[in-house]
Design a protein around this motif. Structure first.
Motif, PDB file in Angstrom:
ATOM      1  N   GLN A   1      -1.296   2.067  -3.419  1.00  0.00           N
ATOM      2  CA  GLN A   1      -1.740   3.311  -3.229  1.00  0.00           C
ATOM      3  C   GLN A   1      -0.673   4.435  -3.370  1.00  0.00           C
ATOM      4  O   GLN A   1       0.225   4.122  -3.411  1.00  0.00           O
ATOM      5  CB  GLN A   1      -2.153   3.428  -1.848  1.00  0.00           C
ATOM      6  CG  GLN A   1      -3.063   2.067  -1.449  1.00  0.00           C
ATOM      7  CD  GLN A   1      -4.824   2.576  -1.845  1.00  0.00           C
ATOM      8  OE1 GLN A   1      -4.780   3.631  -2.340  1.00  0.00           O
ATOM      9  NE2 GLN A   1      -5.370   1.364  -2.131  1.00  0.00           N
ATOM     10  N   PRO A   2      -1.002   5.574  -3.794  1.00  0.00           N
ATOM     11  CA  PRO A   2      -2.513   6.093  -3.929  1.00  0.00           C
ATOM     12  C   PRO A   2      -2.896   5.509  -5.381  1.00  0.00           C
ATOM     13  O   PRO A   2      -4.344   5.691  -5.591  1.00  0.00           O
ATOM     14  CB  PRO A   2      -2.599   7.423  -4.073  1.00  0.00           C
ATOM     15  CG  PRO A   2      -0.988   7.886  -4.187  1.00  0.00           C
ATOM     16  CD  PRO A   2      -0.169   6.654  -3.903  1.00  0.00           C
TER      17      PRO A   2
ATOM     18  N   VAL B   1       2.901  -1.402  -6.072  1.00  0.00           N
ATOM     19  CA  VAL B   1       2.592  -0.636  -5.102  1.00  0.00           C
ATOM     20  C   VAL B   1       0.939  -0.066  -5.565  1.00  0.00           C
ATOM     21  O   VAL B   1       1.023   0.429  -6.684  1.00  0.00           O
ATOM     22  CB  VAL B   1       3.306   0.742  -4.707  1.00  0.00           C
ATOM     23  CG1 VAL B   1       2.935   1.477  -3.710  1.00  0.00           C
ATOM     24  CG2 VAL B   1       4.837   0.187  -4.605  1.00  0.00           C
TER      25      VAL B   1
ATOM     26  N   THR C   1       0.941  -1.117  -0.120  1.00  0.00           N
ATOM     27  CA  THR C   1       0.000   0.107   0.108  1.00  0.00           C
ATOM     28  C   THR C   1       0.626   1.177  -0.024  1.00  0.00           C
ATOM     29  O   THR C   1       0.460   2.254  -0.368  1.00  0.00           O
ATOM     30  CB  THR C   1      -0.906   0.081   1.505  1.00  0.00           C
ATOM     31  OG1 THR C   1       0.021  -0.166   2.446  1.00  0.00           O
ATOM     32  CG2 THR C   1      -1.900  -0.967   1.103  1.00  0.00           C
ATOM     33  N   SER C   2       2.084   1.242   0.260  1.00  0.00           N
ATOM     34  CA  SER C   2       3.045   2.211   0.220  1.00  0.00           C
ATOM     35  C   SER C   2       4.471   1.612  -0.279  1.00  0.00           C
ATOM     36  O   SER C   2       4.722   0.596   0.038  1.00  0.00           O
ATOM     37  CB  SER C   2       3.226   2.758   1.614  1.00  0.00           C
ATOM     38  OG  SER C   2       3.749   1.964   2.671  1.00  0.00           O
ATOM     39  N   VAL C   3       5.387   2.530  -0.511  1.00  0.00           N
ATOM     40  CA  VAL C   3       6.550   2.132  -1.301  1.00  0.00           C
ATOM     41  C   VAL C   3       7.493   1.801   0.183  1.00  0.00           C
ATOM     42  O   VAL C   3       7.579   2.711   0.903  1.00  0.00           O
ATOM     43  CB  VAL C   3       7.244   3.537  -1.941  1.00  0.00           C
ATOM     44  CG1 VAL C   3       8.605   2.858  -2.371  1.00  0.00           C
ATOM     45  CG2 VAL C   3       6.320   3.820  -3.180  1.00  0.00           C
TER      46      VAL C   3
ATOM     47  N   SER D   1      10.784   1.144   2.203  1.00  0.00           N
ATOM     48  CA  SER D   1      12.080   1.774   2.383  1.00  0.00           C
ATOM     49  C   SER D   1      13.338   0.876   2.377  1.00  0.00           C
ATOM     50  O   SER D   1      14.312   1.450   2.087  1.00  0.00           O
ATOM     51  CB  SER D   1      12.319   2.837   3.461  1.00  0.00           C
ATOM     52  OG  SER D   1      11.887   1.931   4.661  1.00  0.00           O
TER      53      SER D   1
END
Length: 335
Positions: free
Chosen positions: A159-160, A157, A144-146, A148
């Motif tokens: 989102q968004p 990924v 849902t997010s990149v 790290s």
């Protein structure tokens, strides 16, 4: 044929005498007699018996031949091929319906193999396969997010919005996959598909909704708008050529045209100055036919006035803008 007289050694006198029909030969005497009779017997000569052979030679040859014979067994035949015990054991160890009449290449061909084989039976395969499975699972996963930190060489990924990203060892972070770039513009004949935005300046975009595009454009605010490309022609950047100097990426340019020029001639004749007697050149033309407007010797005015008109339609098609021939499609950019 001369008469044959059976002889024997008398046990009492040890003298040779004729053997009568009612007598029996002691076992020991018979054995001794045979030993004497067979003295000099040779049993190694397997050649055929000759007519000139003595009885002793013939017996020796026959015995030698008989010692090498093979007894006939019902249902079996004899051949010149030797079949050893080792070969018999080897043949007995071959399972029923085993592979037969196949080359080494055919036996090594994986497409001909059936059944299963434990992965542990192949050296190093288990470890290699395990690493590959882990990587494949990571690639199949969505985030849902990149992330790290490194998860897999390629991830998705959601989102968004949907983005395909790869791990950059040089930057130690995830970046957009080169086959799914951001900021790539192009035309669509009809509707604009998902993953693209029409390049227009009347829509305010949220940076949080399009983080990759905002980063690509250098946006630092929470909102941004794209350039206005509707109804505009796209021109390649000059990039130092010198044909369209003073331009930067995304800069607008108003319309312009080459210099429009024309001329009209006047003719002097006896009695006055005449305008338009020879017509016009280029975009200029005379408004009336040959008309005297003044005389060279008098200040009297002419009965009709002359004039000069400008009409660009005499040179090219006219409209309320300068343009080239074109087709109208939709211009969009990846986000």
């Amino acid at each position: 044929m001369p008469e044959q007289i059976p002889l024997m050694v008398d046990a009492a006198t040890q003298e040779l005498r004729q053997f009568t029909s009612d007598e029996t030969i002691p076992r020991g005497q018979l054995s001794s007699a045979l030993q004497v009779a067979l003295t000099g017997l040779v049993t190694s000569d397997v050649s055929g018996v000759l007519a000139s052979d003595t009885i002793l030679q013939a017996i020796g040859k026959l015995q030698a031949q008989a010692s090498g014979k093979v007894d006939k067994v019902a249902g079996k035949v004899l051949s010149s091929n030797d079949f050893t015990n080792d070969e018999r054991v080897k043949l007995a160890n071959i399972a029923d319906q085993a592979t037969k009449n196949a080359t080494d290449a055919a036996l090594r061909d994986r497409s001909t193999h059936t059944g299963t084989q434990p992965i542990t039976s192949i050296s190093g395969l288990e470890a290699q396969a395990s690493a590959g499975v882990v990587a494949a699972i990571a690639m199949a996963q969505t985030f849902t997010s990149v992330p790290s930190t490194f998860q897999a060489w390629e991830i998705v990924v959601t989102q968004p919005h949907l983005r395909k990203m790869i791990w950059s060892s040089a930057q130690s972070k995830y970046v957009r996959a080169p086959w799914h770039p951001v900021g790539q513009a192009g035309y669509f004949l009809r509707s604009i598909p998902a993953g693209f935005l029409e390049v227009r300046a009347d829509v305010v975009l949220q940076t949080a909704d399009f983080p990759d595009l905002a980063e690509y454009l250098g946006v630092t605010d929470s909102t941004f708008v794209l350039d206005e490309a509707r109804g505009e022609f796209i021109r390649n950047l000059d990039s130092g050529r010198g044909k369209d100097v003073g331009r930067v990426v995304g800069s607008p340019q108003g319309d312009a045209a080459r210099l429009l020029s024309g001329a009209i001639t006047s003719t002097a004749a006896a009695g006055g100055i005449w305008l338009g007697t020879e017509g016009g050149v280029g975009a200029l033309k005379s408004r009336v036919a040959s008309t005297p407007v003044a005389t060279l010797t008098s200040s009297a005015t002419a009965t009709r006035g002359g004039g000069i008109g400008l009409d660009s339609s005499l040179v090219w098609p006219t409209a309320d803008e300068f343009r080239v021939t074109n087709l109208a499609y939709r211009f969009a950019v990846t986000y």
